[in-house]
Design an enzyme around this catalytic site. Sequence first.
Site, short mmCIF file in Angstrom:
data_model
loop_
_atom_site.label_atom_id
_atom_site.label_comp_id
_atom_site.label_asym_id
_atom_site.label_seq_id
_atom_site.Cartn_x
_atom_site.Cartn_y
_atom_site.Cartn_z
N ASP A 1 -6.43 1.79 -1.44
CA ASP A 1 -5.81 0.92 -0.58
C ASP A 1 -4.27 0.86 -1.38
O ASP A 1 -3.96 1.13 -2.59
CB ASP A 1 -6.23 -0.39 -0.74
CG ASP A 1 -5.29 -1.40 0.04
OD1 ASP A 1 -5.15 -1.28 1.23
OD2 ASP A 1 -4.73 -2.34 -0.75
N GLU B 1 -4.51 5.77 1.13
CA GLU B 1 -3.72 5.01 2.21
C GLU B 1 -2.49 4.89 1.58
O GLU B 1 -2.06 3.74 1.19
CB GLU B 1 -4.61 3.70 2.37
CG GLU B 1 -3.99 2.85 3.63
CD GLU B 1 -2.82 1.99 3.31
OE1 GLU B 1 -1.89 2.02 4.07
OE2 GLU B 1 -2.72 1.22 2.41
#
Length: 636
Positions: free
Chosen positions: A307, A361
């Site tokens: 993330d 990401e």
Amino acid sequence: MYYNISETDIYLFHQGTNYYSYKMLGCHHILWKGQLGFRFSTWAPHAKKVSVVGDFNNWNPNRHQLHKVNNEGLWIGFFTDVPEAVNYKYAIITADGQEILKADPYAFYSELRPNTASITTKASRFHWTDKKWRQQRKKFNPYSSPISIYEVHLGTWKKKEGKFYTYRELAHELIPYVKKLGFTHIELLPLSEHPFDLSWGYQITGYYSVTSRYGTPEEFKYFVNECHNHNIGVIMDWVPGHFCKDAHGLRKFDGQPLYEYQDPKKAEKHGWGTLAFDFGRPEVQSFLISNAIYWIEEFHIDGLRVDAVASMMYLNFDRPEWEEKIYNSFGDEINLEALAFIRKLNKVVFEKEPNFLMMAEDSSDYPLVTAPTYLGGLGFNYKWNMGWMNDMLKYMKKDPVYRKWHHQLITFSYMYAFSENFLLPLSHDEVVHGKKSLLDKMPGDQWQQFANLRLLYGYMFTHPGKKLLFMGGEFGQYAEWKDKEQLDWHLFEYPLHNQMYHYFKTLNHFYRKHSELYELDHDSQGFEWIDPHNIEQSIIAFIRRNKANEELIVICNFTPVVYYDYKIGVPQPGTYVEIFNSDAVQYGGSGQTSESEHFSIPKKWHGFGQHIKVKIPPLAIAIYKKIKEEKEEEIS
């Protein structure tokens, strides 16, 4: 030797290279000098005193004290009177004499929120039966294989009487659903222990503790095991960039900044109210890299979606205007420590699991994200294509009348499509906080909204790159994701939603069946434009190829107009048939399909030596394939 902890392991931990530090730190049930008991160890270099407190000693900090074993701040204790499955925390006396209570950073299990204690656990007794899957994974080529991911938040996929399903119950509900839809993987929003439901797991307090919201670690292992036994991989959202400030968590663990940067300008993530890890600190590197290895080895995870990579890489990411910017020693905004950590992380992971999925990401345009570390890359093997996602949603929101003035939004992605190994995401981030659901973003009346969504999915599955869809998108949920409630399953009572589900399932299986759509995803040889320039009619056409040089002709019409005898250049002479059409009646379309054979005409068109004439369905994707002639079959 300190209660079965070697000097070497301690040395490597402080060097940032103990990638199994979870076997050293935390709470472990061991045999020491003929006695069974729990060994507790933690890293707290600024502490004056550290004790284990819990239900077993009435939270008395004077009864189970740890002793400091080195100058770097490692504290260890062994106790035979601490039972299994009991709550505990570390009582830490800080340098200024205050007592603070902290959950164990390496705890394997935690109390159900809002309670915050860690829980003592013995070695896992789970019996894995996924040997066949793990052997297959050694041969798995992630680049030339179909990858279609169903992104799930376990707490809101489905509920029973308002309560969470357990990991075990989800194994029997979610896995058959995903398998029927044709997905290859399930991606789970973060499952590490977190105090606040509405953080969705992105603000973590227990990195080694699978959340107790849905059951025990053994039950989660059962879920993963069942996924593997049904040939479904498991990817977990992982958050190594920052952590929350809750008092029992990592923040100022021993009274001073420890896991976070000492410099508050580098530590503070104002936009999220969190703290950045100190990526340059060796013990933090051991903590985070060990955590990745922990999920791989203890839970047999097949991939990590890492993330907020951009927030790690850029010192001034999301920094408010009022705060002074900071720079590295070279005068730019790159966090050099974070880059070094990322490369180290990926190198370690791929040395242990060569076919593992490490997906960044990353919303930045930083180069070589998916290039190997030995070539100067960051070492991920996939990057989320946020540019494609943003362009496509911006384009699809527009009324078809105006799309011709924004044609570049659907073609620009091919300018960089092969610069990285991309995954095309339509994730949870796009359907929350007033952004509307995918279906509700689409313009027009109800029929056009569904047609537009089918077209978006069709273009996604034929565009180079692996695929990801957030739960609810497969049946066209009208409401955006409600992070307190389950999906709107009642929509299956309505024909258009049922037809959307049927369409997506068919599309997913079609994708997996046709290697032209995935085998050369990251090679420009797998894609060729037929016509990217029909701006007036908002129609594009292109070719997808596999390694055997077999071809699919893909045509996308982004307006509600039907065209007859539309010329499409084709690379080979022969007979072409329509094999997929999103406008088919069974999908809720208008039925502008073509069942006839289309013979190529030997006249140049679109730069090819021949063309076919076809019917172009409205707001739809149509896919054609050349029929093999008898002589061709004999030769092959």
